[in-house]
Write an enzyme that holds these catalytic residues in place. Structure first.
Site, PDB file in Angstrom:
ATOM      1  N   ASN A  83       1.003  -1.357  -0.249  1.00 45.19           N
ATOM      2  CA  ASN A  83      -0.145   0.086  -0.123  1.00 45.19           C
ATOM      3  C   ASN A  83       0.751   1.404  -0.067  1.00 45.19           C
ATOM      4  O   ASN A  83       2.301   1.063  -0.161  1.00 45.19           O
ATOM      5  CB  ASN A  83      -1.182   0.014   1.254  1.00 45.19           C
ATOM      6  CG  ASN A  83      -2.127   0.490   0.871  1.00 45.19           C
ATOM      7  OD1 ASN A  83      -2.497   1.491   0.207  1.00 45.19           O
ATOM      8  ND2 ASN A  83      -3.370  -0.160   1.378  1.00 45.19           N
ATOM      9  N   HIS A 113      23.416  -0.214  11.929  1.00 46.52           N
ATOM     10  CA  HIS A 113      24.852   0.597  11.996  1.00 46.52           C
ATOM     11  C   HIS A 113      25.700   0.062  13.406  1.00 46.52           C
ATOM     12  O   HIS A 113      24.860  -0.049  14.322  1.00 46.52           O
ATOM     13  CB  HIS A 113      24.234   2.020  12.157  1.00 46.52           C
ATOM     14  CG  HIS A 113      23.688   2.571  11.004  1.00 46.52           C
ATOM     15  ND1 HIS A 113      24.265   3.046   9.639  1.00 46.52           N
ATOM     16  CD2 HIS A 113      22.288   2.480  10.474  1.00 46.52           C
ATOM     17  CE1 HIS A 113      23.363   3.254   8.742  1.00 46.52           C
ATOM     18  NE2 HIS A 113      22.262   2.969   9.325  1.00 46.52           N
ATOM     19  N   GLY A 140      -0.684  -1.222   9.562  1.00 44.37           N
ATOM     20  CA  GLY A 140      -0.350  -0.098   9.076  1.00 44.37           C
ATOM     21  C   GLY A 140       0.904   0.748  10.212  1.00 44.37           C
ATOM     22  O   GLY A 140       0.611   0.356  11.220  1.00 44.37           O
ATOM     23  N   ARG A 178       4.991  -8.657  20.270  1.00 43.63           N
ATOM     24  CA  ARG A 178       4.866 -10.043  20.917  1.00 43.63           C
ATOM     25  C   ARG A 178       3.580 -10.765  20.524  1.00 43.63           C
ATOM     26  O   ARG A 178       2.597 -10.156  20.150  1.00 43.63           O
ATOM     27  CB  ARG A 178       4.638  -9.687  22.344  1.00 43.63           C
ATOM     28  CG  ARG A 178       3.616  -9.218  22.891  1.00 43.63           C
ATOM     29  CD  ARG A 178       3.342  -8.758  24.337  1.00 43.63           C
ATOM     30  NE  ARG A 178       2.267  -8.282  24.771  1.00 43.63           N
ATOM     31  CZ  ARG A 178       1.494  -7.265  24.547  1.00 43.63           C
ATOM     32  NH1 ARG A 178       2.018  -6.356  23.246  1.00 43.63           N
ATOM     33  NH2 ARG A 178       0.402  -6.637  24.834  1.00 43.63           N
TER      34      ARG A 178
END
Length: 191
Positions: A83, A113, A140, A178
Site C-alpha cells: 500500500n 549501524h 499500518g 509479541r
C-alpha cells in the site's frame, strides 16, 4: 570483496561507496518515474517495477510513495499488495511470499549501524535479510527490523515493531511485537 559483496554477505561495508551510491540513484530515479505515472497506467507502473525490483510476482501491486535503497534486493511474491508510502531499505534481501498484504506506511529495514560512534561516523554499516512468508498481513505503520523472519499466515498489528522472528499463524502486536494468540480454527478472520 566489493562493498556490494560485503553488504550482501552481512559484513561491515562502506555505505558511501561510489558503486553503491550509483545503484541507489538508479533506484530513486525509477521510483520517481513510477510516481509520475498517471494512476490508471498500471502497465507502465508494472514495467518500472520490473526494472526496479529483483522479482515481482503476477498480480502484485505497489502503490505510489514506495521508497527503497536499491530495489534489486527485493522479491515480492504473486498476488501481494504494498500500500501507499511504504519504505523497504533493501541493503540485504527482502523477500515477501505470495499473497502478502502490506498496509500503508509499513517500514522494512535490513540496514543497521555500529553502536560505536567512530565506525558509525565513518559511514560503516551492515545489513541482514528480512523474510516474510506467504499470506502475511503487516498492519499500518508497523516496522520490521533487520534479520527478522515472519512465518506464513501471521498478522502483525498496526504500529508494531518486529525485532525478532515470528512463527507462522500468529497475531503479534506492540513494541516490541509479541505474540498474543494463535490464528486459525475458530479465531480465523477475527484479527
Amino acid at each position: 570483496m566489493t562493498e556490494r559483496e560485503k553488504m550482501l554477505a552481512g559484513l561491515p561495508y562502506d555505505g558511501m561507496d561510489p558503486a553503491l551510491l550509483a545503484e541507489r540513484y538508479r533506484a530513486r530515479a525509477l521510483v520517481q518515474r513510477m510516481d509520475a505515472l498517471p494512476p490508471e497506467d498500471e502497465a507502465a507502473r508494472r514495467a518500472v517495477l520490473e526494472q526496479l525490483l529483483g522479482a515481482i510476482g503476477e498480480k502484485t501491486m505497489v502503490m505510489p510513495g514506495f521508497r527503497c535503497d536499491y530495489g534489486s534486493n527485493i522479491r515480492l511474491g504473486a498476488g501481494s499488495y504494498v500500500n501507499f508510502n511504504c519504505v523497504f531499505l533493501d541493503c540485504a534481501p527482502i523477500t515477501l511470499g505470495d499473497h502478502c498484504q502490506v498496509a500503508p506506511a509499513v517500514q522494512i529495514y535490513t540496514a543497521t549501524h555500529p553502536l560505536e560512534a567512530e565506525p558509525r561516523a565513518a559511514g560503516i554499516e551492515s545489513a541482514h535479510p528480512v523474510t516474510i512468508g506467504r499470506n502475511v498481513w503487516l498492519g499500518g505503520g508497523c516496522i520490521v527490523l533487520p534479520g527478522v523472519t515472519i512465518g506464513d499466515d501471521t498478522v502483525v498489528g498496526a504500529g508494531a515493531v518486529v525485532n525478532r522472528d515470528l512463527p507462522p499463524g500468529v497475531l503479534a502486536v506492540g513494541n516490541p511485537a509479541r505474540v498474543v494468540r494463535r490464528l486459525g480454527g475458530a479465531d480465523a478472520g477475527q484479527a
